[in-house]
Design a protein around this motif. Structure first.
Motif, PDB file in Angstrom:
ATOM      1  N   GLU A   1      18.272   3.740  -8.410  1.00 19.90           N
ATOM      2  CA  GLU A   1      17.841   2.438  -8.926  1.00 19.90           C
ATOM      3  C   GLU A   1      17.500   2.510 -10.418  1.00 19.90           C
ATOM      4  O   GLU A   1      17.815   1.591 -11.171  1.00 19.90           O
ATOM      5  CB  GLU A   1      16.647   1.926  -8.127  1.00 19.90           C
ATOM      6  CG  GLU A   1      16.270   0.500  -8.461  1.00 19.90           C
ATOM      7  CD  GLU A   1      15.183  -0.043  -7.543  1.00 19.90           C
ATOM      8  OE1 GLU A   1      14.932  -1.257  -7.609  1.00 19.90           O
ATOM      9  OE2 GLU A   1      14.611   0.735  -6.751  1.00 19.90           O
ATOM     10  N   ALA A   2      16.904   3.620 -10.850  1.00 19.83           N
ATOM     11  CA  ALA A   2      16.537   3.771 -12.268  1.00 19.83           C
ATOM     12  C   ALA A   2      17.763   3.700 -13.173  1.00 19.83           C
ATOM     13  O   ALA A   2      17.706   3.135 -14.269  1.00 19.83           O
ATOM     14  CB  ALA A   2      15.782   5.078 -12.494  1.00 19.83           C
ATOM     15  N   ARG A   3      18.880   4.246 -12.723  1.00 17.91           N
ATOM     16  CA  ARG A   3      20.109   4.189 -13.530  1.00 17.91           C
ATOM     17  C   ARG A   3      20.639   2.764 -13.604  1.00 17.91           C
ATOM     18  O   ARG A   3      21.121   2.318 -14.649  1.00 17.91           O
ATOM     19  CB  ARG A   3      21.162   5.135 -12.959  1.00 17.91           C
ATOM     20  CG  ARG A   3      22.521   5.074 -13.648  1.00 17.91           C
ATOM     21  CD  ARG A   3      22.472   5.563 -15.097  1.00 17.91           C
ATOM     22  NE  ARG A   3      23.694   5.296 -15.810  1.00 17.91           N
ATOM     23  CZ  ARG A   3      24.760   6.084 -15.839  1.00 17.91           C
ATOM     24  NH1 ARG A   3      24.761   7.234 -15.182  1.00 17.91           N
ATOM     25  NH2 ARG A   3      25.830   5.735 -16.523  1.00 17.91           N
ATOM     26  N   PHE A   4      20.559   2.042 -12.488  1.00 16.37           N
ATOM     27  CA  PHE A   4      20.995   0.645 -12.509  1.00 16.37           C
ATOM     28  C   PHE A   4      20.154  -0.132 -13.524  1.00 16.37           C
ATOM     29  O   PHE A   4      20.687  -0.908 -14.310  1.00 16.37           O
ATOM     30  CB  PHE A   4      20.890  -0.006 -11.124  1.00 16.37           C
ATOM     31  CG  PHE A   4      21.375  -1.418 -11.133  1.00 16.37           C
ATOM     32  CD1 PHE A   4      22.717  -1.710 -10.949  1.00 16.37           C
ATOM     33  CD2 PHE A   4      20.512  -2.470 -11.403  1.00 16.37           C
ATOM     34  CE1 PHE A   4      23.185  -3.016 -11.012  1.00 16.37           C
ATOM     35  CE2 PHE A   4      20.958  -3.774 -11.470  1.00 16.37           C
ATOM     36  CZ  PHE A   4      22.303  -4.048 -11.274  1.00 16.37           C
ATOM     37  N   ILE A   5      18.855   0.074 -13.503  1.00 15.54           N
ATOM     38  CA  ILE A   5      17.964  -0.606 -14.444  1.00 15.54           C
ATOM     39  C   ILE A   5      18.335  -0.242 -15.879  1.00 15.54           C
ATOM     40  O   ILE A   5      18.365  -1.094 -16.764  1.00 15.54           O
ATOM     41  CB  ILE A   5      16.485  -0.268 -14.145  1.00 15.54           C
ATOM     42  CG1 ILE A   5      16.080  -0.864 -12.794  1.00 15.54           C
ATOM     43  CG2 ILE A   5      15.572  -0.779 -15.255  1.00 15.54           C
ATOM     44  CD1 ILE A   5      14.749  -0.366 -12.260  1.00 15.54           C
ATOM     45  N   GLN A   6      18.658   1.013 -16.101  1.00 17.97           N
ATOM     46  CA  GLN A   6      19.093   1.462 -17.430  1.00 17.97           C
ATOM     47  C   GLN A   6      20.351   0.717 -17.864  1.00 17.97           C
ATOM     48  O   GLN A   6      20.485   0.312 -19.025  1.00 17.97           O
ATOM     49  CB  GLN A   6      19.346   2.972 -17.391  1.00 17.97           C
ATOM     50  CG  GLN A   6      19.755   3.587 -18.687  1.00 17.97           C
ATOM     51  CD  GLN A   6      20.042   5.085 -18.527  1.00 17.97           C
ATOM     52  OE1 GLN A   6      19.855   5.678 -17.472  1.00 17.97           O
ATOM     53  NE2 GLN A   6      20.510   5.698 -19.584  1.00 17.97           N
ATOM     54  N   GLU A   7      21.258   0.488 -16.948  1.00 21.45           N
ATOM     55  CA  GLU A   7      22.528  -0.176 -17.261  1.00 21.45           C
ATOM     56  C   GLU A   7      22.387  -1.694 -17.389  1.00 21.45           C
ATOM     57  O   GLU A   7      23.030  -2.303 -18.241  1.00 21.45           O
ATOM     58  CB  GLU A   7      23.573   0.135 -16.175  1.00 21.45           C
ATOM     59  CG  GLU A   7      23.991   1.583 -16.093  1.00 21.45           C
ATOM     60  CD  GLU A   7      24.822   2.045 -17.281  1.00 21.45           C
ATOM     61  OE1 GLU A   7      25.473   1.219 -17.942  1.00 21.45           O
ATOM     62  OE2 GLU A   7      24.811   3.258 -17.540  1.00 21.45           O
ATOM     63  N   PHE A   8      21.569  -2.319 -16.519  1.00 24.84           N
ATOM     64  CA  PHE A   8      21.526  -3.774 -16.432  1.00 24.84           C
ATOM     65  C   PHE A   8      20.149  -4.390 -16.690  1.00 24.84           C
ATOM     66  O   PHE A   8      19.948  -5.575 -16.430  1.00 24.84           O
ATOM     67  CB  PHE A   8      22.075  -4.241 -15.086  1.00 24.84           C
ATOM     68  CG  PHE A   8      23.566  -4.034 -14.974  1.00 24.84           C
ATOM     69  CD1 PHE A   8      24.448  -4.964 -15.514  1.00 24.84           C
ATOM     70  CD2 PHE A   8      24.078  -2.908 -14.381  1.00 24.84           C
ATOM     71  CE1 PHE A   8      25.817  -4.774 -15.442  1.00 24.84           C
ATOM     72  CE2 PHE A   8      25.454  -2.703 -14.295  1.00 24.84           C
ATOM     73  CZ  PHE A   8      26.322  -3.636 -14.838  1.00 24.84           C
ATOM     74  N   GLY A   9      19.212  -3.604 -17.174  1.00 21.32           N
ATOM     75  CA  GLY A   9      17.949  -4.142 -17.651  1.00 21.32           C
ATOM     76  C   GLY A   9      16.862  -4.397 -16.627  1.00 21.32           C
ATOM     77  O   GLY A   9      15.706  -4.526 -16.991  1.00 21.32           O
ATOM     78  N   ARG A  10      17.223  -4.466 -15.355  1.00 21.60           N
ATOM     79  CA  ARG A  10      16.219  -4.712 -14.301  1.00 21.60           C
ATOM     80  C   ARG A  10      16.847  -4.475 -12.937  1.00 21.60           C
ATOM     81  O   ARG A  10      18.070  -4.342 -12.810  1.00 21.60           O
ATOM     82  CB  ARG A  10      15.674  -6.124 -14.379  1.00 21.60           C
ATOM     83  CG  ARG A  10      16.709  -7.208 -14.119  1.00 21.60           C
ATOM     84  CD  ARG A  10      16.107  -8.556 -13.874  1.00 21.60           C
ATOM     85  NE  ARG A  10      15.651  -8.636 -12.501  1.00 21.60           N
ATOM     86  CZ  ARG A  10      15.372  -9.769 -11.870  1.00 21.60           C
ATOM     87  NH1 ARG A  10      15.487 -10.911 -12.489  1.00 21.60           N
ATOM     88  NH2 ARG A  10      14.963  -9.778 -10.626  1.00 21.60           N
ATOM     89  N   SER A  11      15.995  -4.436 -11.936  1.00 25.11           N
ATOM     90  CA  SER A  11      16.454  -4.312 -10.551  1.00 25.11           C
ATOM     91  C   SER A  11      16.352  -5.674  -9.885  1.00 25.11           C
ATOM     92  O   SER A  11      15.418  -6.435 -10.142  1.00 25.11           O
ATOM     93  CB  SER A  11      15.595  -3.299  -9.802  1.00 25.11           C
ATOM     94  OG  SER A  11      15.978  -3.256  -8.444  1.00 25.11           O
ATOM     95  N   TYR A  12      17.276  -5.943  -8.978  1.00 22.10           N
ATOM     96  CA  TYR A  12      17.260  -7.177  -8.193  1.00 22.10           C
ATOM     97  C   TYR A  12      16.871  -6.909  -6.747  1.00 22.10           C
ATOM     98  O   TYR A  12      16.878  -7.805  -5.931  1.00 22.10           O
ATOM     99  CB  TYR A  12      18.625  -7.871  -8.265  1.00 22.10           C
ATOM    100  CG  TYR A  12      18.930  -8.343  -9.665  1.00 22.10           C
ATOM    101  CD1 TYR A  12      18.531  -9.592 -10.097  1.00 22.10           C
ATOM    102  CD2 TYR A  12      19.580  -7.506 -10.567  1.00 22.10           C
ATOM    103  CE1 TYR A  12      18.779 -10.016 -11.400  1.00 22.10           C
ATOM    104  CE2 TYR A  12      19.837  -7.921 -11.871  1.00 22.10           C
ATOM    105  CZ  TYR A  12      19.422  -9.167 -12.260  1.00 22.10           C
ATOM    106  OH  TYR A  12      19.674  -9.584 -13.556  1.00 22.10           O
ATOM    107  N   LEU A  13      16.538  -5.663  -6.443  1.00 18.65           N
ATOM    108  CA  LEU A  13      16.173  -5.294  -5.074  1.00 18.65           C
ATOM    109  C   LEU A  13      14.722  -5.610  -4.774  1.00 18.65           C
ATOM    110  O   LEU A  13      13.898  -5.709  -5.629  1.00 18.65           O
ATOM    111  CB  LEU A  13      16.439  -3.799  -4.843  1.00 18.65           C
ATOM    112  CG  LEU A  13      17.881  -3.363  -5.057  1.00 18.65           C
ATOM    113  CD1 LEU A  13      18.009  -1.874  -4.794  1.00 18.65           C
ATOM    114  CD2 LEU A  13      18.825  -4.136  -4.177  1.00 18.65           C
TER     115      LEU A  13
END
Length: 107
Positions: free
Chosen positions: A95-107
């Motif tokens: 999840e941390a990598r997704f946040i790095q790529e897209f600015g936030r988590s949607y989960l």
């Protein structure tokens, strides 16, 4: 031909193949006559294209209907949450990598 950082070929408009659906029909309702919808927009639109985080949507599910992703926040967030899960699974991201790529988590 251009490729993304994962080796996927990009078409002439900068789109990698969708990791969300291979079907030419609307991801939500199954209708034909679709347009591409980048799930993550604004500063993340090009990244959505390059990483295959886009889906074919009919005009009703895309922009015109009461539950269209462009007009219904709940529908938009539902699609973002699902796309985030698919991206994390497909690319092996935490999840941390997704946040790095897209600015936030949607989960």
């Amino acid at each position: 031909m251009a490729q993304n950082e994962y080796g996927e070929k990009l078409d002439s408009n900068g789109y990698a193949p969708s990791i969300l659906s291979k079907s030419p029909t609307c991801l939500i309702c199954g209708r034909y006559r679709t347009a591409r919808h980048e799930v993550f927009f604004g500063p993340y639109r090009d990244k959505s294209k390059r990483l295959g985080l886009w889906a074919n949507l009919c005009p009703w599910c895309h922009q015109n209907g009461v539950t269209a992703v462009h007009t219904n926040r709940e529908a938009d967030l539902r699609l973002k949450k699902w796309a985030q899960k698919k991206a994390m699974e497909y690319y092996g991201w935490p999840e941390a990598r997704f946040i790095q790529e897209f600015g936030r988590s949607y989960l």
